[in-house]
Design an enzyme around this catalytic site. Structure first.
Site, short mmCIF file in Angstrom:
data_model
loop_
_atom_site.label_atom_id
_atom_site.label_comp_id
_atom_site.label_asym_id
_atom_site.label_seq_id
_atom_site.Cartn_x
_atom_site.Cartn_y
_atom_site.Cartn_z
N TYR A 123 4.72 -1.17 -0.89
CA TYR A 123 3.89 -0.19 -0.18
C TYR A 123 4.65 0.51 0.95
CZ TYR A 123 -0.48 -1.67 -2.39
OH TYR A 123 -1.48 -1.92 -3.29
N LYS A 168 8.17 -13.65 -6.65
CA LYS A 168 8.86 -13.63 -7.95
C LYS A 168 10.37 -13.69 -7.65
CE LYS A 168 8.59 -13.07 -12.49
NZ LYS A 168 7.89 -13.93 -13.46
N ASP A 200 3.21 -14.86 -11.31
CA ASP A 200 2.54 -14.88 -12.62
C ASP A 200 1.78 -16.18 -12.81
OD1 ASP A 200 5.06 -16.04 -12.60
OD2 ASP A 200 5.66 -15.29 -14.57
N ASP A 224 -2.52 -7.62 -2.97
CA ASP A 224 -3.54 -6.66 -3.41
C ASP A 224 -4.15 -7.12 -4.73
OD1 ASP A 224 -5.07 -4.33 -3.64
OD2 ASP A 224 -3.48 -3.31 -4.75
N ASP A 228 -8.12 -9.19 -5.61
CA ASP A 228 -9.19 -8.78 -6.53
C ASP A 228 -9.51 -9.93 -7.49
OD1 ASP A 228 -8.92 -6.14 -5.46
OD2 ASP A 228 -9.65 -5.33 -7.37
C1 IPM Z 1 -6.98 -2.59 -1.04
C2 IPM Z 1 -6.85 -1.32 -1.79
C3 IPM Z 1 -5.75 -0.49 -1.15
C4 IPM Z 1 -4.48 -1.31 -1.24
C5 IPM Z 1 -5.51 0.88 -1.75
C6 IPM Z 1 -6.80 1.61 -1.97
C7 IPM Z 1 -4.56 1.69 -0.93
O1 IPM Z 1 -6.60 -1.57 -3.13
O2 IPM Z 1 -7.22 -2.55 0.17
O3 IPM Z 1 -6.85 -3.66 -1.66
O4 IPM Z 1 -3.86 -1.35 -2.29
O5 IPM Z 1 -4.15 -1.94 -0.26
MG MG Z 2 -6.92 -3.60 -3.66
#
Ligand code: IPM
Ligand code: MG
Length: 334
Positions: A123, A168, A200, A224, A228
């Site tokens: 990033y 990794k 992984d 990130d 999720d």
């Molecule tokens: C998050 C989101 C952001 C990230 C994006 C939207 C820039 O996915 O906060 O997890 O990848 O950090």
């Molecule tokens: Mg995200």
């Protein structure tokens, strides 16, 4: 104590879940000097800028930023805000909530914290494109790796004293430095158990046996993605809050996105946003040695849990309540 808060409602479901959260905050005994400012897709349409100067200034001047999800323009808002405010760490807890089906095979309790490096890695926004070739440079520094590992170790001390460093390093140079630095820093914390895991395998283990994790320290992109995944393991994206923190500042936002498909229908689950405000209160309490703030953080979290236990649910969790109705139940329980 009166805290100044910059509020960015954001796009999609952002304004609705922010509205629910502000109603919760208005019902507690803490005074805020809050200012609503715009950023994101709507800000661009209305002011010609994804992150207007006014918003950035408000964020810089406030004690904390409370931010909803941003739509298509997220990278022009979230990343600059994190960088400008020096928010080098992203804390993303995934914790089972009693009464919510985690949709895993085993009925496992999950209580883990992803400590995501938030300032560099893939990033770093260094890259380019020439015709059909494009690249993003993954930058890893000793300093940022050290900062995130230290913070992860401090978090683990308040929890179950286990840190899993996820990377990794068997393939990537940048991760090898990350791993080396984490290993060095970890040696200073002999009260903690420090483990290493390839990313992984971590993705696999998070589904297979999520209860094995306490604190996960990991570079930006892996954090990130894994957050999720951990969110699903916990019960869904509607539940997962996040805290972006630095040495001086904090910005609090849900893990999920703008969910345009269900926007403006008053059906979104506000829990992730409300729990982000809980993380904000908790952080304000710690950084300002303010017991009141920490106490209210705890009370709101308890009220959310009680509301769930009473069987109240928004649509994403199989219920029928609107965003507003659900927030009203939380406020009643407070
Ligand atoms: C998050 C989101 C952001 C990230 C994006 C939207 C820039 O996915 O906060 O997890 O990848 O950090
Ligand atoms: Mg995200």
């Amino acid at each position: 104590m009166v805290y100044s808060i910059a509020i960015i409602p954001g796009d999609g479901i952002g304004p609705e879940i922010m509205d629910a959260t502000l109603r919760v905050l208005e019902s507690i005994d803490i005074e805020f000097d809050s200012r609503i400012v715009e950023a994101g897709d709507k800000a661009f349409r209305e002011h010609g800028s994804y992150l207007p100067n006014d918003t950035l200034e408000a964020a810089r001047k406030s004690d904390a930023v409370l931010k909803g999800p941003i739509g298509e323009s997220a990278k022009h808002v979230v990343l600059p805000l994190r960088q400008d405010l020096g928010l080098f760490a992203n804390l993303r807890p995934a914790k089972s909530i009693q009464g919510i089906n985690t949709r895993l095979m085993a009925d496992e309790e999950v209580d883990l914290l992803i400590v995501r490096e938030n300032s560099e890695g893939l990033y770093s926004r260094v890259g380019g494109r020439k015709a059909d070739v494009s690249f993003d440079i993954k930058i890893t520094t000793r300093q940022a790796s050290e900062n995130i590992m230290r913070l992860g170790c401090h978090q683990a001390r308040e929890r179950r004293k286990l840190v899993t460093v996820v990377h990794k390093a068997n393939v990537l140079q940048s991760d090898l430095l990350f791993q080396e630095v984490c290993h060095e820093v970890g040696r200073e914390y002999d009260d903690l158990k420090i483990e290493q895991m390839y990313v992984d395998n971590c993705a696999y283990q998070l589904i297979r046996e999520p209860s094995q994790f306490d604190v996960i320290v990991t570079p930006n992109l892996y954090g990130d993605i894994l957050s999720d995944e951990a969110s699903w393991v916990q019960g869904g994206l509607g539940l997962s809050p996040g805290a972006n923190i630095g040495n001086l500042r904090g910005m609090f936002e849900p893990v999920h996105g703008a969910a345009f498909d269900i926007a403006k229908q008053n059906v979104a689950n506000p829990i992730a946003m409300i729990l982000s405000a809980v993380m904000m209160l908790d952080w304000l309490g710690t950084t300002h040695s303010d017991e009141q703030s920490s106490k209210w953080a705890h009370r709101i979290e308890t009220a959310v849990n009680t509301t769930i236990l009473q069987g109240h649910r928004t649509r994403d969790l199989g219920g029928k309540l609107t965003t507003k109705e659900f927030a009203s139940h939380i406020i009643r329980n407070l």
